[in-house]
Design a protein around this motif. Structure first.
Motif, PDB file in Angstrom:
ATOM      1  N   THR A  69       0.835  -1.201   0.000  1.00  0.00           N
ATOM      2  CA  THR A  69       0.000   0.000   0.000  1.00  0.00           C
ATOM      3  C   THR A  69       0.869   1.249   0.000  1.00  0.00           C
ATOM      4  OG1 THR A  69      -1.770  -1.176   1.164  1.00  0.00           O
ATOM      5  CG2 THR A  69      -1.834   1.233   1.225  1.00  0.00           C
ATOM      6  N   SER A  70       1.888   1.279   0.832  1.00  0.00           N
ATOM      7  CA  SER A  70       2.813   2.419   0.865  1.00  0.00           C
ATOM      8  C   SER A  70       3.531   2.577  -0.466  1.00  0.00           C
ATOM      9  CB  SER A  70       3.837   2.244   1.991  1.00  0.00           C
ATOM     10  OG  SER A  70       3.202   2.270   3.234  1.00  0.00           O
ATOM     11  N   TYR A  71       3.950   1.465  -1.046  1.00  0.00           N
ATOM     12  CA  TYR A  71       4.613   1.462  -2.351  1.00  0.00           C
ATOM     13  C   TYR A  71       3.687   2.045  -3.414  1.00  0.00           C
ATOM     14  CZ  TYR A  71       6.173  -0.678  -6.760  1.00  0.00           C
ATOM     15  OH  TYR A  71       6.533  -0.903  -8.062  1.00  0.00           O
ATOM     16  N   MET A  72       2.422   1.625  -3.403  1.00  0.00           N
ATOM     17  CA  MET A  72       1.464   2.125  -4.382  1.00  0.00           C
ATOM     18  C   MET A  72       1.252   3.631  -4.235  1.00  0.00           C
ATOM     19  SD  MET A  72       0.744  -0.568  -6.101  1.00  0.00           S
ATOM     20  CE  MET A  72      -0.821  -0.943  -6.840  1.00  0.00           C
ATOM     21  N   LEU A  73       1.162   4.098  -2.997  1.00  0.00           N
ATOM     22  CA  LEU A  73       1.015   5.535  -2.761  1.00  0.00           C
ATOM     23  C   LEU A  73       2.237   6.299  -3.260  1.00  0.00           C
ATOM     24  CD1 LEU A  73      -0.572   5.456   0.794  1.00  0.00           C
ATOM     25  CD2 LEU A  73      -1.612   6.482  -1.248  1.00  0.00           C
ATOM     26  N   ALA A  74       3.427   5.792  -2.961  1.00  0.00           N
ATOM     27  CA  ALA A  74       4.674   6.463  -3.353  1.00  0.00           C
ATOM     28  C   ALA A  74       4.853   6.513  -4.861  1.00  0.00           C
ATOM     29  CB  ALA A  74       5.865   5.766  -2.704  1.00  0.00           C
ATOM     30  N   ASN A  75       4.242   5.579  -5.574  1.00  0.00           N
ATOM     31  CA  ASN A  75       4.391   5.505  -7.025  1.00  0.00           C
ATOM     32  C   ASN A  75       3.161   6.004  -7.772  1.00  0.00           C
ATOM     33  OD1 ASN A  75       7.072   4.235  -7.722  1.00  0.00           O
ATOM     34  ND2 ASN A  75       6.353   2.907  -6.091  1.00  0.00           N
ATOM     35  N   ASP A  76       2.310   6.759  -7.082  1.00  0.00           N
ATOM     36  CA  ASP A  76       1.109   7.336  -7.695  1.00  0.00           C
ATOM     37  C   ASP A  76       0.201   6.289  -8.326  1.00  0.00           C
ATOM     38  OD1 ASP A  76       1.869   9.939  -6.951  1.00  0.00           O
ATOM     39  OD2 ASP A  76       3.111  10.125  -8.759  1.00  0.00           O
ATOM     40  N   LYS A  77       0.159   5.102  -7.706  1.00  0.00           N
ATOM     41  CA  LYS A  77      -0.742   4.043  -8.144  1.00  0.00           C
ATOM     42  C   LYS A  77      -1.913   3.902  -7.175  1.00  0.00           C
ATOM     43  CE  LYS A  77       2.847   1.574 -10.591  1.00  0.00           C
ATOM     44  NZ  LYS A  77       3.531   0.301 -10.797  1.00  0.00           N
ATOM     45  N   ALA A  78      -1.949   4.809  -6.197  1.00  0.00           N
ATOM     46  CA  ALA A  78      -3.030   4.874  -5.212  1.00  0.00           C
ATOM     47  C   ALA A  78      -3.062   6.295  -4.673  1.00  0.00           C
ATOM     48  CB  ALA A  78      -2.790   3.883  -4.072  1.00  0.00           C
ATOM     49  N   VAL A  79      -4.216   6.668  -4.156  1.00  0.00           N
ATOM     50  CA  VAL A  79      -4.374   7.989  -3.545  1.00  0.00           C
ATOM     51  C   VAL A  79      -4.957   7.821  -2.147  1.00  0.00           C
ATOM     52  CG1 VAL A  79      -4.643   9.233  -5.728  1.00  0.00           C
ATOM     53  CG2 VAL A  79      -6.659   8.303  -4.598  1.00  0.00           C
ATOM     54  N   SER A  80      -4.585   8.728  -1.277  1.00  0.00           N
ATOM     55  CA  SER A  80      -5.159   8.746   0.066  1.00  0.00           C
ATOM     56  C   SER A  80      -6.575   9.297  -0.018  1.00  0.00           C
ATOM     57  CB  SER A  80      -4.321   9.629   0.994  1.00  0.00           C
ATOM     58  OG  SER A  80      -3.052   9.074   1.170  1.00  0.00           O
ATOM     59  N   LEU A  81      -7.470   8.684   0.723  1.00  0.00           N
ATOM     60  CA  LEU A  81      -8.853   9.141   0.754  1.00  0.00           C
ATOM     61  C   LEU A  81      -9.033  10.148   1.881  1.00  0.00           C
ATOM     62  CD1 LEU A  81     -10.552   5.675   0.201  1.00  0.00           C
ATOM     63  CD2 LEU A  81     -10.314   7.539  -1.458  1.00  0.00           C
ATOM     64  N   PRO A  82      -9.886  11.141   1.693  1.00  0.00           N
ATOM     65  CA  PRO A  82     -10.057  12.176   2.714  1.00  0.00           C
ATOM     66  C   PRO A  82     -10.544  11.642   4.059  1.00  0.00           C
ATOM     67  CG  PRO A  82     -11.437  12.633   0.776  1.00  0.00           C
ATOM     68  CD  PRO A  82     -10.692  11.369   0.518  1.00  0.00           C
ATOM     69  N   ASP A  83     -11.306  10.552   4.036  1.00  0.00           N
ATOM     70  CA  ASP A  83     -11.839  10.006   5.279  1.00  0.00           C
ATOM     71  C   ASP A  83     -10.999   8.842   5.803  1.00  0.00           C
ATOM     72  OD1 ASP A  83     -12.589   8.455   3.117  1.00  0.00           O
ATOM     73  OD2 ASP A  83     -14.547   7.925   3.937  1.00  0.00           O
ATOM     74  N   GLY A  84      -9.783   8.702   5.269  1.00  0.00           N
ATOM     75  CA  GLY A  84      -8.878   7.635   5.703  1.00  0.00           C
ATOM     76  C   GLY A  84      -8.831   6.522   4.684  1.00  0.00           C
ATOM     77  N   GLY A  85      -7.783   5.759   4.699  1.00  0.00           N
ATOM     78  CA  GLY A  85      -7.610   4.667   3.768  1.00  0.00           C
ATOM     79  C   GLY A  85      -7.036   5.125   2.449  1.00  0.00           C
ATOM     80  N   VAL A  86      -7.016   4.199   1.494  1.00  0.00           N
ATOM     81  CA  VAL A  86      -6.471   4.479   0.172  1.00  0.00           C
ATOM     82  C   VAL A  86      -7.369   3.899  -0.902  1.00  0.00           C
ATOM     83  CG1 VAL A  86      -4.076   4.478   1.002  1.00  0.00           C
ATOM     84  CG2 VAL A  86      -5.052   2.393   0.059  1.00  0.00           C
ATOM     85  N   LYS A  87      -7.243   4.447  -2.103  1.00  0.00           N
ATOM     86  CA  LYS A  87      -7.943   3.919  -3.281  1.00  0.00           C
ATOM     87  C   LYS A  87      -6.885   3.675  -4.341  1.00  0.00           C
ATOM     88  CE  LYS A  87     -11.337   4.980  -6.836  1.00  0.00           C
ATOM     89  NZ  LYS A  87     -12.222   3.875  -6.826  1.00  0.00           N
ATOM     90  N   LEU A  88      -6.839   2.443  -4.863  1.00  0.00           N
ATOM     91  CA  LEU A  88      -5.917   2.129  -5.932  1.00  0.00           C
ATOM     92  C   LEU A  88      -6.386   2.786  -7.214  1.00  0.00           C
ATOM     93  CD1 LEU A  88      -5.014   0.078  -3.810  1.00  0.00           C
ATOM     94  CD2 LEU A  88      -4.643  -1.524  -5.656  1.00  0.00           C
ATOM     95  N   THR A  89      -5.421   3.198  -8.047  1.00  0.00           N
ATOM     96  CA  THR A  89      -5.753   3.911  -9.273  1.00  0.00           C
ATOM     97  C   THR A  89      -5.057   3.292 -10.487  1.00  0.00           C
ATOM     98  OG1 THR A  89      -3.930   5.468  -8.884  1.00  0.00           O
ATOM     99  CG2 THR A  89      -6.130   6.094  -8.085  1.00  0.00           C
ATOM    100  N   THR A  90      -4.762   2.004 -10.411  1.00  0.00           N
ATOM    101  CA  THR A  90      -4.055   1.336 -11.491  1.00  0.00           C
ATOM    102  C   THR A  90      -4.728   0.002 -11.805  1.00  0.00           C
ATOM    103  OG1 THR A  90      -1.846   0.649 -12.218  1.00  0.00           O
ATOM    104  CG2 THR A  90      -2.412   0.155  -9.949  1.00  0.00           C
ATOM    105  N   GLY A  91      -4.383  -0.571 -12.928  1.00  0.00           N
ATOM    106  CA  GLY A  91      -4.948  -1.869 -13.317  1.00  0.00           C
ATOM    107  C   GLY A  91      -6.467  -1.799 -13.411  1.00  0.00           C
ATOM    108  N   ALA A  92      -7.143  -2.786 -12.870  1.00  0.00           N
ATOM    109  CA  ALA A  92      -8.603  -2.838 -12.897  1.00  0.00           C
ATOM    110  C   ALA A  92      -9.231  -1.708 -12.079  1.00  0.00           C
ATOM    111  CB  ALA A  92      -9.097  -4.189 -12.392  1.00  0.00           C
TER     112      ALA A  92
END
Length: 94
Positions: A69-92
């Motif tokens: 998850t940290s790797y995905m965030l660092a590589n712009d493959k995920a974004v932090s959500l305003p209410d906590g957690g993350v959303k992936l933004t790559t692949g499916a």
């Protein structure tokens, strides 16, 4: 020849090399499995109830899932959500 010189000659930004490496103990197949598993739960990981199915489907430990998850965030493959957690933004999840 040093890495900085090689990267400069290749026209790559110096910070790029740090972003490419997968977390220690994690390989590209594990990242692909994580991404596929996350897509089955809607691509958002906020709570334990989100991480658990991803871990089980991808065969990961909690620490590996957190590291990816940290790797995905660092590589712009995920974004932090305003209410906590993350959303992936790559692949499916793109």
């Amino acid at each position: 020849m040093g890495i900085r010189k090689v990267m400069a000659l290749a026209g790559l930004p110096l910070g790029l090399a740090a972003c490419v490496m997968a977390p220690e103990g994690v390989n590209e197949q594990m990242i692909a499995d994580y991404t596929l598993a996350a897509s089955t739960i809607g691509c958002e990981l906020k709570h334990d109830s989100d991480y658990l199915p991803v871990e089980l489907q991808a065969g990961l430990t909690r620490q590996q899932a957190l590291d990816i998850t940290s790797y995905m965030l660092a590589n712009d493959k995920a974004v932090s959500l305003p209410d906590g957690g993350v959303k992936l933004t790559t692949g499916a999840c793109a």
